[in-house]
Write a protein that holds these residues in place. Structure first.
Motif, short mmCIF file in Angstrom:
data_model
loop_
_atom_site.label_atom_id
_atom_site.label_comp_id
_atom_site.label_asym_id
_atom_site.label_seq_id
_atom_site.Cartn_x
_atom_site.Cartn_y
_atom_site.Cartn_z
N ARG A 23 -38.96 -74.15 66.09
CA ARG A 23 -37.96 -73.95 65.05
C ARG A 23 -36.56 -73.83 65.63
N SER A 24 -36.46 -73.19 66.76
CA SER A 24 -35.13 -73.07 67.34
C SER A 24 -34.65 -74.40 67.90
N LEU A 25 -35.58 -75.26 68.28
CA LEU A 25 -35.15 -76.58 68.75
C LEU A 25 -34.66 -77.46 67.62
N CYS A 26 -35.42 -77.53 66.52
CA CYS A 26 -35.07 -78.51 65.49
C CYS A 26 -34.44 -77.88 64.26
N GLY A 27 -34.55 -76.57 64.11
CA GLY A 27 -33.88 -75.90 63.01
C GLY A 27 -34.59 -76.04 61.67
N ASP A 28 -35.75 -76.65 61.66
CA ASP A 28 -36.43 -76.92 60.39
C ASP A 28 -37.88 -76.44 60.49
N PRO A 29 -38.25 -75.45 59.68
CA PRO A 29 -39.58 -74.86 59.79
C PRO A 29 -40.73 -75.86 59.65
N ALA A 30 -40.64 -76.75 58.67
CA ALA A 30 -41.76 -77.68 58.43
C ALA A 30 -41.88 -78.67 59.59
N ARG A 31 -40.74 -79.15 60.02
CA ARG A 31 -40.73 -80.10 61.12
C ARG A 31 -41.23 -79.41 62.41
N ALA A 32 -40.83 -78.17 62.56
CA ALA A 32 -41.26 -77.41 63.74
C ALA A 32 -42.78 -77.27 63.75
N ASP A 33 -43.36 -76.99 62.59
CA ASP A 33 -44.81 -76.85 62.54
C ASP A 33 -45.52 -78.17 62.83
N ASP A 34 -44.92 -79.27 62.39
CA ASP A 34 -45.48 -80.58 62.76
C ASP A 34 -45.46 -80.76 64.27
N LEU A 35 -44.35 -80.35 64.87
CA LEU A 35 -44.24 -80.45 66.33
C LEU A 35 -45.31 -79.61 67.02
N VAL A 36 -45.55 -78.42 66.47
CA VAL A 36 -46.55 -77.54 67.08
C VAL A 36 -47.95 -78.17 66.95
N GLN A 37 -48.22 -78.77 65.80
CA GLN A 37 -49.52 -79.45 65.63
C GLN A 37 -49.69 -80.55 66.67
N ASP A 38 -48.65 -81.37 66.82
CA ASP A 38 -48.70 -82.44 67.83
C ASP A 38 -48.93 -81.86 69.21
N THR A 39 -48.23 -80.75 69.45
CA THR A 39 -48.32 -80.10 70.76
C THR A 39 -49.76 -79.64 71.04
#
Lengths: 190, 60
Positions: A23-39
């Motif tokens: 979230r601190s990288l992209c500033g967007d909670p939903a997008r951040a969670d997508d990133l975490v899923q990919d991770t």
């Protein structure tokens, strides 16, 4: 949670930190969670490459960061968040003074160049050492330091001189934890 | 993003805390921003994902 695979257990324990870093990288909670899923998926696929005993948190942050940058490259031609809609979603909590200031900080963070933002967040928010942050970003420690210095100067500029004097008190109900009243007292005193 | 490293890379970084680089009020605020997200409950979709991986591992 009944995951008994030791690797997955550790990943599970690090999910909150991953979500916060994303979230601190992209500033967007939903997008951040997508990133975490990919991770998580990437980490699972490549789990044989992780050397047990080394720092899983730093390893996962590295993967998340790579996901973020590869996604950024794909998004290049998409419209950036022109009205700051994403940034504004960061906090939908009731209007507390302290909350507002946190939101200002989030907004200000998103104004920073990516490399400065990640360096600042990794060292000053996630608790990674300079060396670990340098590993995550694949640069020298000195580079991390100079990025943090630039990020700091820019943030202070964006938040205004007053920011240092604003009381960080979270009124009554949420005062405990995270340094709480003592941190406030120190902030006032400085 | 430039991956070029500056000559100042000689700095070991050993032993100096980030607190020396960033004023205390800013460091506190950055950490709080981070812990606020960490304190949020992890959405169920993650539990589902991990369960899926776990099941796959078991060869289910």
């Amino acid at each position: 949670m009944d995951a008994h695979d030791p690797f997955l257990d550790q990943v599970t324990a690090l999910l909150p930190a991953l979500r916060a870093f994303g979230r601190s990288l992209c500033g967007d909670p939903a997008r951040a969670d997508d990133l975490v899923q990919d991770t998580v998926l990437k980490a699972w696929t490549n789990r044989n490459q992780f050397q047990s005993g080394s720092n899983l948190k730093a390893w996962l942050f590295t993967i998340l960061r790579n996901c973020y940058y590869s996604e950024l490259r794909h998004r290049k031609f998409e419209v950036e968040d022109p009205e700051g809609v994403c940034a504004a979603q960061l906090s939908v909590a009731p209007v507390h003074d302290a909350r507002l200031h946190l939101r200002d900080l989030n907004r200000a963070l998103q104004e920073l160049p990516h490399d400065q933002r990640e360096a600042l967040v990794l060292v000053c928010a996630t608790g990674l050492s300079y060396e670990e942050a340098a590993d995550v970003c694949q640069v020298a420690v000195g580079t991390i330091k100079s990025r943090i210095a630039r990020a700091r100067d820019r943030l202070i500029e964006l938040l205004g001189e007053d920011a240092a004097h604003v009381t960080d008190q979270i009124s009554g109900d949420k005062a405990q934890g995270n340094g709480g009243p003592r941190a406030t007292a120190r902030a006032k005193a400085s | 993003m430039s991956d070029k490293t500056k000559p100042d890379q000689a700095a070991s970084g050993q032993g100096d805390a980030p607190g020396e680089q960033v004023p205390e009020w800013l460091g506190n605020r950055l950490r709080r921003m981070f812990t606020e997200v960490m304190d949020e409950p992890v959405p169920d979709e993650f539990k589902a994902l991990l369960k899926q991986l776990e099941d796959k591992e078991r060869g289910a």
